[in-house]
Design a protein around this motif. Structure first.
Motif, mmCIF file in Angstrom:
data_model
loop_
_atom_site.group_PDB
_atom_site.id
_atom_site.type_symbol
_atom_site.label_atom_id
_atom_site.label_comp_id
_atom_site.label_asym_id
_atom_site.label_seq_id
_atom_site.Cartn_x
_atom_site.Cartn_y
_atom_site.Cartn_z
ATOM 1 N N ALA A 34 14.142 -34.634 -9.146
ATOM 2 C CA ALA A 34 14.962 -35.825 -9.341
ATOM 3 C C ALA A 34 15.681 -35.759 -10.681
ATOM 4 O O ALA A 34 15.196 -35.144 -11.639
ATOM 5 C CB ALA A 34 14.106 -37.094 -9.271
ATOM 6 N N ALA A 35 16.845 -36.391 -10.732
ATOM 7 C CA ALA A 35 17.621 -36.481 -11.964
ATOM 8 C C ALA A 35 18.407 -37.784 -11.949
ATOM 9 O O ALA A 35 18.675 -38.362 -10.887
ATOM 10 C CB ALA A 35 18.560 -35.284 -12.110
ATOM 11 N N LEU A 36 18.809 -38.220 -13.137
ATOM 12 C CA LEU A 36 19.429 -39.525 -13.298
ATOM 13 C C LEU A 36 20.649 -39.418 -14.195
ATOM 14 O O LEU A 36 20.638 -38.678 -15.182
ATOM 15 C CB LEU A 36 18.416 -40.478 -13.938
ATOM 16 C CG LEU A 36 18.856 -41.917 -14.188
ATOM 17 C CD1 LEU A 36 18.565 -42.773 -12.956
ATOM 18 C CD2 LEU A 36 18.113 -42.502 -15.392
ATOM 19 N N THR A 37 21.714 -40.143 -13.853
ATOM 20 C CA THR A 37 22.810 -40.367 -14.790
ATOM 21 C C THR A 37 23.044 -41.867 -14.893
ATOM 22 O O THR A 37 22.785 -42.625 -13.947
ATOM 23 C CB THR A 37 24.131 -39.687 -14.367
ATOM 24 O OG1 THR A 37 24.703 -40.386 -13.249
ATOM 25 C CG2 THR A 37 23.935 -38.225 -14.025
ATOM 26 N N ASN A 38 23.536 -42.307 -16.041
ATOM 27 C CA ASN A 38 23.940 -43.695 -16.204
ATOM 28 C C ASN A 38 25.324 -43.893 -15.606
ATOM 29 O O ASN A 38 26.105 -42.947 -15.487
ATOM 30 C CB ASN A 38 23.971 -44.083 -17.682
ATOM 31 C CG ASN A 38 22.595 -44.013 -18.329
ATOM 32 O OD1 ASN A 38 21.580 -44.027 -17.646
ATOM 33 N ND2 ASN A 38 22.572 -43.928 -19.644
ATOM 34 N N VAL A 39 25.658 -45.122 -15.247
ATOM 35 C CA VAL A 39 27.003 -45.485 -14.817
ATOM 36 C C VAL A 39 27.716 -46.120 -16.005
ATOM 37 O O VAL A 39 27.184 -47.060 -16.618
ATOM 38 C CB VAL A 39 26.967 -46.462 -13.623
ATOM 39 C CG1 VAL A 39 28.347 -47.064 -13.364
ATOM 40 C CG2 VAL A 39 26.483 -45.728 -12.372
ATOM 41 N N ARG A 40 28.893 -45.597 -16.346
ATOM 42 C CA ARG A 40 29.666 -46.136 -17.473
ATOM 43 C C ARG A 40 30.731 -47.086 -16.944
ATOM 44 O O ARG A 40 31.695 -46.658 -16.315
ATOM 45 C CB ARG A 40 30.308 -45.013 -18.285
ATOM 46 C CG ARG A 40 30.969 -45.535 -19.558
ATOM 47 C CD ARG A 40 31.337 -44.430 -20.505
ATOM 48 N NE ARG A 40 32.607 -43.799 -20.204
ATOM 49 C CZ ARG A 40 32.766 -42.505 -19.945
ATOM 50 N NH1 ARG A 40 31.710 -41.717 -19.880
ATOM 51 N NH2 ARG A 40 33.958 -42.007 -19.708
ATOM 52 N N ASP A 41 30.521 -48.362 -17.202
ATOM 53 C CA ASP A 41 31.446 -49.394 -16.743
ATOM 54 C C ASP A 41 31.239 -50.607 -17.635
ATOM 55 O O ASP A 41 30.214 -51.287 -17.546
ATOM 56 C CB ASP A 41 31.179 -49.748 -15.275
ATOM 57 C CG ASP A 41 32.168 -50.757 -14.714
ATOM 58 O OD1 ASP A 41 32.881 -51.404 -15.501
ATOM 59 O OD2 ASP A 41 32.208 -50.903 -13.482
ATOM 60 N N ALA A 42 32.219 -50.867 -18.513
ATOM 61 C CA ALA A 42 32.075 -51.965 -19.465
ATOM 62 C C ALA A 42 31.992 -53.320 -18.778
ATOM 63 O O ALA A 42 31.543 -54.296 -19.383
ATOM 64 C CB ALA A 42 33.252 -51.952 -20.440
ATOM 65 N N HIS A 43 32.399 -53.391 -17.513
ATOM 66 C CA HIS A 43 32.375 -54.656 -16.779
ATOM 67 C C HIS A 43 31.097 -54.840 -15.965
ATOM 68 O O HIS A 43 30.937 -55.857 -15.292
ATOM 69 C CB HIS A 43 33.587 -54.737 -15.855
ATOM 70 C CG HIS A 43 34.889 -54.561 -16.563
ATOM 71 N ND1 HIS A 43 35.386 -55.472 -17.472
ATOM 72 C CD2 HIS A 43 35.798 -53.542 -16.525
ATOM 73 C CE1 HIS A 43 36.552 -55.051 -17.946
ATOM 74 N NE2 HIS A 43 36.811 -53.880 -17.394
ATOM 75 N N LEU A 44 30.205 -53.854 -16.022
ATOM 76 C CA LEU A 44 28.935 -53.942 -15.306
ATOM 77 C C LEU A 44 27.883 -54.515 -16.247
ATOM 78 O O LEU A 44 27.494 -53.873 -17.230
ATOM 79 C CB LEU A 44 28.509 -52.560 -14.807
ATOM 80 C CG LEU A 44 27.162 -52.448 -14.104
ATOM 81 C CD1 LEU A 44 27.129 -53.320 -12.854
ATOM 82 C CD2 LEU A 44 26.865 -50.992 -13.743
ATOM 83 N N HIS B 41 24.122 -47.138 -8.083
ATOM 84 C CA HIS B 41 24.092 -48.573 -8.380
ATOM 85 C C HIS B 41 25.204 -48.874 -9.383
ATOM 86 O O HIS B 41 25.097 -48.536 -10.557
ATOM 87 C CB HIS B 41 22.726 -48.977 -8.948
ATOM 88 C CG HIS B 41 22.668 -50.413 -9.401
ATOM 89 N ND1 HIS B 41 23.048 -51.470 -8.603
ATOM 90 C CD2 HIS B 41 22.275 -50.960 -10.588
ATOM 91 C CE1 HIS B 41 22.897 -52.594 -9.263
ATOM 92 N NE2 HIS B 41 22.424 -52.311 -10.465
ATOM 93 N N GLY B 42 26.287 -49.448 -8.878
ATOM 94 C CA GLY B 42 27.441 -49.749 -9.708
ATOM 95 C C GLY B 42 27.754 -51.228 -9.738
ATOM 96 O O GLY B 42 26.946 -52.069 -9.324
ATOM 97 N N ARG B 43 28.983 -51.542 -10.208
ATOM 98 C CA ARG B 43 29.364 -52.938 -10.361
ATOM 99 C C ARG B 43 29.504 -53.649 -9.016
ATOM 100 O O ARG B 43 29.060 -54.773 -8.840
ATOM 101 C CB ARG B 43 30.690 -53.025 -11.119
ATOM 102 C CG ARG B 43 31.102 -54.447 -11.453
ATOM 103 C CD ARG B 43 32.584 -54.620 -11.735
ATOM 104 N NE ARG B 43 33.222 -53.470 -12.341
ATOM 105 C CZ ARG B 43 34.535 -53.413 -12.559
ATOM 106 N NH1 ARG B 43 35.305 -54.428 -12.200
ATOM 107 N NH2 ARG B 43 35.072 -52.342 -13.102
ATOM 108 N N ASP B 44 30.145 -52.999 -8.068
ATOM 109 C CA ASP B 44 30.491 -53.649 -6.815
ATOM 110 C C ASP B 44 29.535 -53.349 -5.673
ATOM 111 O O ASP B 44 29.560 -54.044 -4.652
ATOM 112 C CB ASP B 44 31.911 -53.241 -6.387
ATOM 113 C CG ASP B 44 32.945 -53.649 -7.419
ATOM 114 O OD1 ASP B 44 32.799 -54.743 -7.984
ATOM 115 O OD2 ASP B 44 33.875 -52.863 -7.664
ATOM 116 N N GLU B 45 28.714 -52.326 -5.819
ATOM 117 C CA GLU B 45 27.881 -51.946 -4.684
ATOM 118 C C GLU B 45 26.700 -51.103 -5.117
ATOM 119 O O GLU B 45 26.705 -50.491 -6.185
ATOM 120 C CB GLU B 45 28.709 -51.156 -3.661
ATOM 121 C CG GLU B 45 29.295 -49.868 -4.230
ATOM 122 C CD GLU B 45 30.130 -49.107 -3.225
ATOM 123 O OE1 GLU B 45 30.275 -49.586 -2.092
ATOM 124 O OE2 GLU B 45 30.632 -48.025 -3.581
#
Length: 255
Positions: free
Chosen positions: A63-73, A128-132
């Motif tokens: 398993a591996a993980l990345t962050n989601v970069r979204d200033a609006h999240l 797992h992002g802002r919209d979905e």
């Protein structure tokens, strides 16, 4: 991690070959690649949150993980460390059901993330992002994952995925990918994504390998999985300004 490129061929004798860079604040304490004493895991460890960004277990789970970069999240109040998702995924008794439960309810507790999980001949990505929040099974082939959804064509991802394709064709893919994952060239402004953090920050984060005094690439990791369940992991670590800090040539877990 903040950039992962990988070749997924579940029916071959080398089902997974992967290269990744972990970008993080240099002051955040972490341990190098090692066999954990308190869990059957091989990986680095976040000594602040207790989890990890990439790890494997005996039997071929990875398993591996990345962050989601979204200033609006928005980040939920008292959000747990995302690194715990990797350790939980690797130790779940029913991993697919665990992923489905995470996708339908549990993911909302965390800041944005992508979780990649391989179990035997199956590979999933949970975004797992802002919209979905979506759970998908990864199809065979060459893929990339940065701080957006799978295969979102950010310049660094496109460049690293192209390098992996060439490295696999040339044969000695690991030697080539150590070099490719140390590419410090920034992307052109016209190619940059707009994640709401401003142009100067987009520029600074655009190289495959980020050089900085307080924040930058702290580790490059290569993963090689074989059909008989062995997973080999090699790691190179870096301090501020990209100064080499250490290397683990190869550690492995077996079936």
């Amino acid at each position: 991690m903040c950039l992962i490129v990988f070749d997924w061929q579940p029916d071959s004798d080398r089902p997974l070959r992967l290269a990744a860079n972990r970008d993080e604040f240099h002051a955040r304490p972490s341990a190098a690649l090692h066999h954990w004493q308190d869990a059957p895991l091989l990986g680095g460890r976040d000594l602040e949150g207790g989890g990890t960004w990439l790890a494997a277990t005996p039997g071929g789970r990875f398993a591996a993980l990345t962050n989601v970069r979204d200033a609006h999240l928005a980040t939920p109040a008292r959000a747990p460390s995302r690194g715990e998702l990797v350790t939980a995924a690797l130790q779940a008794a029913e991993p697919q059901r665990w992923l489905q439960n995470l996708a339908t309810a549990g993911a909302q507790r965390y800041a944005g993330f992508n979780l990649l999980l391989r179990v035997h001949d199956r590979l999933w990505v949970l975004h797992h992002g802002r919209d979905e929040t979506t759970l998908s099974e990864v199809t065979p082939g060459l893929h990339g994952l940065s701080n957006a959804a799978l295969n979102t064509p950010w310049p660094k991802l496109v460049r690293a995925r192209k390098a992996l394709r060439q490295a696999l064709a040339d044969g000695d893919w690991q030697t080539s990918m150590w070099q490719a994952m140390h590419d410090t060239r920034p992307a052109a402004d016209a190619e940059l994504p707009d994640t709401g953090v401003g142009l100067a920050t987009e520029r600074r984060l655009s190289p495959i390998f980020i050089v900085g005094e307080t924040y930058g690439t702290r580790a490059t990791t290569l993963v090689n999985a074989t059909a008989n369940g062995v997973i080999e992991i090699a790691e190179r670590r870096y301090a501020g300004m990209g100064v080499p800090e250490g290397e683990r040539v190869s550690e492995s877990v077996s079936a």
